[in-house]
Design a protein around this motif. Structure first.
Motif, PDB file in Angstrom:
ATOM      1  N   ALA A 128      28.969  31.819  47.717  1.00  0.00           N
ATOM      2  CA  ALA A 128      27.836  32.406  48.445  1.00  0.00           C
ATOM      3  C   ALA A 128      28.140  33.841  48.858  1.00  0.00           C
ATOM      4  CB  ALA A 128      27.493  31.557  49.663  1.00  0.00           C
ATOM      5  N   ARG A 129      29.372  34.085  49.350  1.00  0.00           N
ATOM      6  CA  ARG A 129      29.771  35.458  49.719  1.00  0.00           C
ATOM      7  C   ARG A 129      29.679  36.382  48.523  1.00  0.00           C
ATOM      8  NH1 ARG A 129      34.123  33.142  52.091  1.00  0.00           N
ATOM      9  NH2 ARG A 129      35.534  33.999  50.538  1.00  0.00           N
ATOM     10  N   ALA A 130      30.196  35.923  47.388  1.00  0.00           N
ATOM     11  CA  ALA A 130      30.201  36.755  46.181  1.00  0.00           C
ATOM     12  C   ALA A 130      28.782  37.053  45.713  1.00  0.00           C
ATOM     13  CB  ALA A 130      31.000  36.069  45.081  1.00  0.00           C
ATOM     14  N   LEU A 131      27.915  36.047  45.736  1.00  0.00           N
ATOM     15  CA  LEU A 131      26.538  36.245  45.290  1.00  0.00           C
ATOM     16  C   LEU A 131      25.797  37.208  46.207  1.00  0.00           C
ATOM     17  CD1 LEU A 131      24.170  35.597  43.442  1.00  0.00           C
ATOM     18  CD2 LEU A 131      23.737  33.570  44.825  1.00  0.00           C
ATOM     19  N   LEU A 132      25.874  36.979  47.509  1.00  0.00           N
ATOM     20  CA  LEU A 132      25.206  37.886  48.451  1.00  0.00           C
ATOM     21  C   LEU A 132      25.769  39.300  48.349  1.00  0.00           C
ATOM     22  CD1 LEU A 132      24.782  35.666  51.619  1.00  0.00           C
ATOM     23  CD2 LEU A 132      22.954  36.760  50.303  1.00  0.00           C
ATOM     24  N   SER A 133      27.078  39.411  48.232  1.00  0.00           N
ATOM     25  CA  SER A 133      27.708  40.739  48.097  1.00  0.00           C
ATOM     26  C   SER A 133      27.195  41.465  46.873  1.00  0.00           C
ATOM     27  CB  SER A 133      29.230  40.607  48.011  1.00  0.00           C
ATOM     28  OG  SER A 133      29.735  40.103  49.199  1.00  0.00           O
ATOM     29  N   GLN A 134      27.088  40.734  45.786  1.00  0.00           N
ATOM     30  CA  GLN A 134      26.599  41.340  44.551  1.00  0.00           C
ATOM     31  C   GLN A 134      25.149  41.803  44.710  1.00  0.00           C
ATOM     32  OE1 GLN A 134      26.347  38.647  41.237  1.00  0.00           O
ATOM     33  NE2 GLN A 134      26.156  40.293  39.752  1.00  0.00           N
ATOM     34  N   LEU A 135      24.335  41.006  45.382  1.00  0.00           N
ATOM     35  CA  LEU A 135      22.922  41.352  45.555  1.00  0.00           C
ATOM     36  C   LEU A 135      22.713  42.570  46.442  1.00  0.00           C
ATOM     37  CD1 LEU A 135      21.342  37.797  45.896  1.00  0.00           C
ATOM     38  CD2 LEU A 135      21.128  39.372  43.954  1.00  0.00           C
ATOM     39  N   VAL A 136      23.603  42.804  47.392  1.00  0.00           N
ATOM     40  CA  VAL A 136      23.431  43.939  48.307  1.00  0.00           C
ATOM     41  C   VAL A 136      24.326  45.130  47.979  1.00  0.00           C
ATOM     42  CG1 VAL A 136      22.663  42.442  50.189  1.00  0.00           C
ATOM     43  CG2 VAL A 136      25.074  43.089  50.053  1.00  0.00           C
ATOM     44  N   SER A 137      25.231  44.974  47.021  1.00  0.00           N
ATOM     45  CA  SER A 137      26.239  46.011  46.763  1.00  0.00           C
ATOM     46  C   SER A 137      25.647  47.363  46.385  1.00  0.00           C
ATOM     47  CB  SER A 137      27.226  45.551  45.693  1.00  0.00           C
ATOM     48  OG  SER A 137      26.561  45.390  44.456  1.00  0.00           O
ATOM     49  N   GLY A 138      24.505  47.386  45.756  1.00  0.00           N
ATOM     50  CA  GLY A 138      23.898  48.658  45.372  1.00  0.00           C
ATOM     51  C   GLY A 138      23.265  49.402  46.534  1.00  0.00           C
ATOM     52  N   LYS A 139      23.233  48.783  47.695  1.00  0.00           N
ATOM     53  CA  LYS A 139      22.577  49.381  48.860  1.00  0.00           C
ATOM     54  C   LYS A 139      23.546  50.021  49.839  1.00  0.00           C
ATOM     55  CE  LYS A 139      18.509  48.229  47.570  1.00  0.00           C
ATOM     56  NZ  LYS A 139      17.463  49.203  47.299  1.00  0.00           N
ATOM     57  N   GLY A 140      24.842  49.870  49.594  1.00  0.00           N
ATOM     58  CA  GLY A 140      25.805  50.477  50.499  1.00  0.00           C
ATOM     59  C   GLY A 140      27.168  49.827  50.398  1.00  0.00           C
TER      60      GLY A 140
END
Length: 136
Positions: free
Chosen positions: A19-31
């Motif tokens: 879950a951490r990896a998925l959420l991180s990937q989804l938001v990584s382009g934002k900051g």
């Protein structure tokens, strides 16, 4: 880092690595994304970010986590710390949980101080809407 820094800072808190990896990937382009596995770790990262003058712009926090504090308890601690520190703009915190029970949502948002709530399983558009709402 100075709080006027243009790079947004996001924290993802979940005790499940996937879950951490998925959420991180989804938001990584934002900051810049920091991850925490436990509520206690999230509180520590938040406090350090305030001290460094580069506070978080958004926290995505799982509700049910192992450790000393669950997500709701961690949110309460973060809000209490922000009050003590007289933080002008408290960080938006969005809870992420498998529970869609109204009483759980009320507990997280109305009683603990979270700004929003996303039910698992979530989809990309839900995360994108959340990012757009809180990060602009």
């Amino acid at each position: 880092m100075d709080s006027t820094h243009k790079i947004k800072r996001i924290m993802v808190v979940d005790d499940q690595e996937i879950a951490r990896a998925l959420l991180s990937q989804l938001v990584s382009g934002k900051g810049h994304v920091d991850c925490a596995e436990r509520g206690e770790e999230a509180i520590s990262l938040h406090a350090s970010a305030l001290m460094d003058k580069w506070p978080y712009d958004l926290i995505l926090m799982d509700v049910n986590m192992f450790g000393l504090l669950n997500g709701n308890q961690a949110v309460r601690c973060i809000r209490e710390h922000e009050t003590r520190m007289k933080v002008e703009h408290p960080v938006p915190i969005v809870m992420v949980s498998a529970s869609n029970q109204p009483e759980q949502i009320e507990m997280s948002v109305e009683l603990c101080g979270a700004n929003g709530y996303i039910c698992k399983p979530f989809n990309r558009s839900q995360i994108q809407e959340t990012i757009d709402r809180y990060l602009g």
